[in-house]
Design an enzyme around this catalytic site. Structure first.
Site, PDB file in Angstrom:
ATOM      1  N   MET A  30      54.983  24.542  31.231  1.00 13.33           N
ATOM      2  CA  MET A  30      56.306  24.557  31.848  1.00 13.33           C
ATOM      3  C   MET A  30      57.187  25.575  31.113  1.00 13.33           C
ATOM      4  SD  MET A  30      56.975  20.767  33.267  1.00 13.33           S
ATOM      5  CE  MET A  30      57.582  20.008  31.798  1.00 13.33           C
ATOM      6  N   HIS A  37      51.305  26.098  22.552  1.00 12.35           N
ATOM      7  CA  HIS A  37      50.852  26.856  23.721  1.00 12.35           C
ATOM      8  C   HIS A  37      50.074  28.100  23.283  1.00 12.35           C
ATOM      9  CE1 HIS A  37      54.610  25.016  25.638  1.00 12.35           C
ATOM     10  NE2 HIS A  37      53.605  24.514  26.306  1.00 12.35           N
ATOM     11  N   LYS A 149      47.854  16.813  21.622  1.00 12.67           N
ATOM     12  CA  LYS A 149      49.089  16.108  21.233  1.00 12.67           C
ATOM     13  C   LYS A 149      49.506  15.190  22.385  1.00 12.67           C
ATOM     14  CE  LYS A 149      53.184  16.232  18.774  1.00 12.67           C
ATOM     15  NZ  LYS A 149      54.352  16.592  19.584  1.00 12.67           N
TER      16      LYS A 149
HETATM   17  O1  PAF Z   1      52.118  19.673  29.703  1.00 12.64           O
HETATM   18  C1  PAF Z   1      52.851  20.300  30.487  1.00 12.64           C
HETATM   19  O2  PAF Z   1      53.520  21.252  30.124  1.00 12.64           O
HETATM   20  C2  PAF Z   1      52.901  19.868  31.952  1.00 12.64           C
HETATM   21  O3  PAF Z   1      52.810  18.482  32.065  1.00 12.64           O
HETATM   22  C3  PAF Z   1      51.843  20.567  32.830  1.00 12.64           C
HETATM   23  C4  PAF Z   1      50.437  20.182  32.414  1.00 12.64           C
HETATM   24  C5  PAF Z   1      51.994  22.069  32.742  1.00 12.64           C
HETATM   25  C6  PAF Z   1      52.022  20.157  34.287  1.00 12.64           C
HETATM   26  O4  PAF Z   1      53.272  20.520  34.772  1.00 12.64           O
END
Ligand code: PAF
Length: 289
Positions: A30, A37, A149
């Site tokens: 998101m 990430h 996590k």
């Molecule tokens: O973990 C996230 O950032 C969200 O839940 C995801 C997997 C991108 C789905 O919108």
């Protein structure tokens, strides 16, 4: 790196690449990228010909009182970070592109959601499952990467991929930790200085639990008490939950055995922290991977 905003363009690119037998590594997010990430992107880069990152703040997974409109967004920063990690395609659709009309089909996640964080977020995982079903069909990944996590999210996605036969390899990636063991999170900056020092006890308590299980203890209540006592005596945090479940089924255990998760959530003055460890516990005394 190419930024793609329409489903049609993304699918056209992917179908082309698939025809050339390229493997596709997918990291759905998101946005407002953090170190967790970046770890997923690095792993995807190592293991695939093509890396696709999606940034989409999914309204379906926010409850009515949750922060959809104020969820942090910084596309320019995310774009530069993605470039640095060698992302090939950044899929960045609008809400109108993803949800042009109300859905005629609704996905309801029936299991693995009524425990841990899911208990206080009804409908959240239905929204996650819905958006991932769409994203998986758009990106057609060979492998999809998620951080451990959010272990409950990984458990729900495992169910989604298995139940709906997505030909996707789910890659759960280990939690990245600070030197003192605290799980990295963009929320850690909201800890007061003394809370930041105390927060290391969360992982310390999980490590002590693992050691005790390795020593042969199999009673979940004993382990939960051990963790709760450490957190209560060594921090000002308020325990939200300390739980032990089978993993990824997230069922209550009479005895600690098989693959299981020990998960905790602790509220500090301005931030709630979560952490977990997943263990393989064998029949034999001390059999822990
Ligand atoms: O973990 C996230 O950032 C969200 O839940 C995801 C997997 C991108 C789905 O919108």
């Amino acid at each position: 790196m190419r930024v793609i905003t329409t489903i049609k363009d993304m699918q056209t690119e992917i179908i082309n690449l698939k025809a050339q037998s390229k493997s596709i590594g997918f990291v759905p997010t998101m946005g407002f990228l953090h170190e967790g990430h970046l770890t997923l992107l690095k792993r995807a880069r190592e293991e695939n010909d093509i890396v696709v990152l999606s940034i989409f703040v999914n309204p379906l997974q926010f409850g009515p009182t949750e922060d959809f409109s104020t969820y942090p967004r910084d596309f320019d920063r995310d774009q530069s970070l993605a470039e640095c990690e060698g992302v090939d395609f950044l899929f960045y659709p609008s809400v109108e592109e993803m949800y042009p009309h109300s859905s005629s089909v609704r996905i309801i996640v029936q299991e693995r959601t009524d425990v841990l964080c899911g208990k206080s977020r009804p409908g959240h995982f239905d929204g996650v499952a819905a958006v991932l079903t769409k994203l998986f069909n758009i990106v057609l990944p060979t492998r999809a990467y998620f951080g451990k996590k959010d272990a409950q999210q990984v458990a729900v996605i495992e169910g989604l991929i298995t139940d709906f036969n997505f030909p996707i390899e789910l890659i759960p990636v280990d939690i990245v930790r600070e030197e003192d063991g605290l799980a990295k999170s963009s929320r850690n900056v909201n800890l007061l200085p003394n809370e930041r020092r105390q927060a290391a006890v969360l992982f310390k308590s999980l490590a002590a639990a693992k050691e005790t299980i390795e020593g042969g203890e199999r009673n979940p209540r004993t382990i939960k008490n051990l963790i709760s006592n450490m957190i209560c005596s060594e921090t000002n945090g308020e325990i939200d939950y300390v739980e032990i479940y089978s993993y990824p089924q997230l069922k209550t255990l009479e005895n600690i055995d098989g693959t299981c998760i020990i998960a905790i959530a602790v509220k500090f003055s301005k931030v709630r922290l979560i952490d977990n460890i997943i263990l393989e516990v064998g029949q034999e005394i001390g059999g822990v991977k």
